[in-house]
Design a protein around this motif. Structure first.
Motif, mmCIF file in Angstrom:
data_model
loop_
_atom_site.group_PDB
_atom_site.id
_atom_site.type_symbol
_atom_site.label_atom_id
_atom_site.label_comp_id
_atom_site.label_asym_id
_atom_site.label_seq_id
_atom_site.Cartn_x
_atom_site.Cartn_y
_atom_site.Cartn_z
ATOM 1 N N PRO A 1 -20.050 -33.560 51.008
ATOM 2 C CA PRO A 1 -20.602 -34.545 51.944
ATOM 3 C C PRO A 1 -21.744 -35.342 51.315
ATOM 4 C CG PRO A 1 -21.234 -32.316 52.571
ATOM 5 C CD PRO A 1 -20.286 -32.192 51.427
ATOM 6 N N GLN A 2 -21.937 -36.541 51.811
ATOM 7 C CA GLN A 2 -22.994 -37.411 51.281
ATOM 8 C C GLN A 2 -24.364 -36.753 51.382
ATOM 9 O OE1 GLN A 2 -22.533 -40.345 49.583
ATOM 10 N NE2 GLN A 2 -24.707 -40.082 49.108
ATOM 11 N N SER A 3 -24.587 -35.963 52.431
ATOM 12 C CA SER A 3 -25.897 -35.313 52.583
ATOM 13 C C SER A 3 -26.192 -34.372 51.418
ATOM 14 C CB SER A 3 -25.980 -34.562 53.912
ATOM 15 O OG SER A 3 -25.067 -33.473 53.938
ATOM 16 N N ASP B 1 -27.266 -36.571 48.506
ATOM 17 C CA ASP B 1 -28.633 -37.046 48.741
ATOM 18 C C ASP B 1 -29.656 -35.941 48.473
ATOM 19 O OD1 ASP B 1 -27.462 -39.448 49.490
ATOM 20 O OD2 ASP B 1 -27.689 -39.072 51.649
ATOM 21 N N ALA B 2 -29.369 -34.740 48.965
ATOM 22 C CA ALA B 2 -30.282 -33.613 48.754
ATOM 23 C C ALA B 2 -30.366 -33.247 47.280
ATOM 24 C CB ALA B 2 -29.832 -32.410 49.580
ATOM 25 N N LYS C 1 -26.756 -25.294 53.159
ATOM 26 C CA LYS C 1 -27.159 -26.167 54.263
ATOM 27 C C LYS C 1 -26.238 -27.380 54.406
ATOM 28 C CE LYS C 1 -30.969 -28.988 55.949
ATOM 29 N NZ LYS C 1 -32.343 -29.460 55.708
ATOM 30 N N HIS C 2 -25.878 -28.004 53.287
ATOM 31 C CA HIS C 2 -25.174 -29.283 53.340
ATOM 32 C C HIS C 2 -23.657 -29.185 53.188
ATOM 33 C CE1 HIS C 2 -28.803 -31.720 53.527
ATOM 34 N NE2 HIS C 2 -29.332 -30.836 52.682
ATOM 35 N N TRP C 3 -23.135 -28.036 52.753
ATOM 36 C CA TRP C 3 -21.684 -27.881 52.594
ATOM 37 C C TRP C 3 -21.293 -26.444 52.937
ATOM 38 C CZ3 TRP C 3 -18.629 -29.001 47.447
ATOM 39 C CH2 TRP C 3 -17.352 -29.491 47.760
#
Length: 116
Positions: free
Chosen positions: A14-16, A19-20, A97-99
């Motif tokens: 994911p893009q998040s 970014d992270a 957290k993000h994936w």
């Protein structure tokens, strides 16, 4: 050296997460911890050279039997083992957290400087 292993073909992160990771790597590049690194494409174009019984064989992808692959790598420099382990934990936490739907194995290994 850090490695990220995951199952082949799980799709684009994911893009998040991108970014992270940009922020995470940017901080470490600024403080000198991150030396180099990057992501790797899948196994569809990979080439393996297998040495077995003194003979070298070339094996081109795709590899139907491959389930887990190295998806990325990083070259890092820390002042202590404790600092390296703590930072690798943070790296893994970012992925959790993000994936969260993907199993990721984040491995940290010391680089050998020569024969021991």
């Amino acid at each position: 050296m850090g490695f990220v292993r995951m199952e082949e073909g799980v799709g684009r992160p994911p893009q998040s997460l991108f970014d992270a990771m940009d922020a995470y790597i940017g901080e470490r590049a600024a403080n000198g911890t991150f030396i180099d690194g990057g992501g790797l494409y899948g196994l569809e174009d990979a080439v393996n050279f297998v040495v077995r019984d003194g003979t070298v064989s070339r094996v081109d992808g795709p590899y139907a039997e491959a389930k887990e692959v190295v998806g990325g790598w990083s070259l890092l420099q820390y002042d202590s083992l404790e600092e390296a382990v703590a930072d690798q934990q943070e790296f893994a936490d970012i992925h959790a957290k993000h994936w969260p739907e993907v199993t990721v194995v984040a491995t940290l290994r010391q680089i050998s400087t020569g024969p021991e």
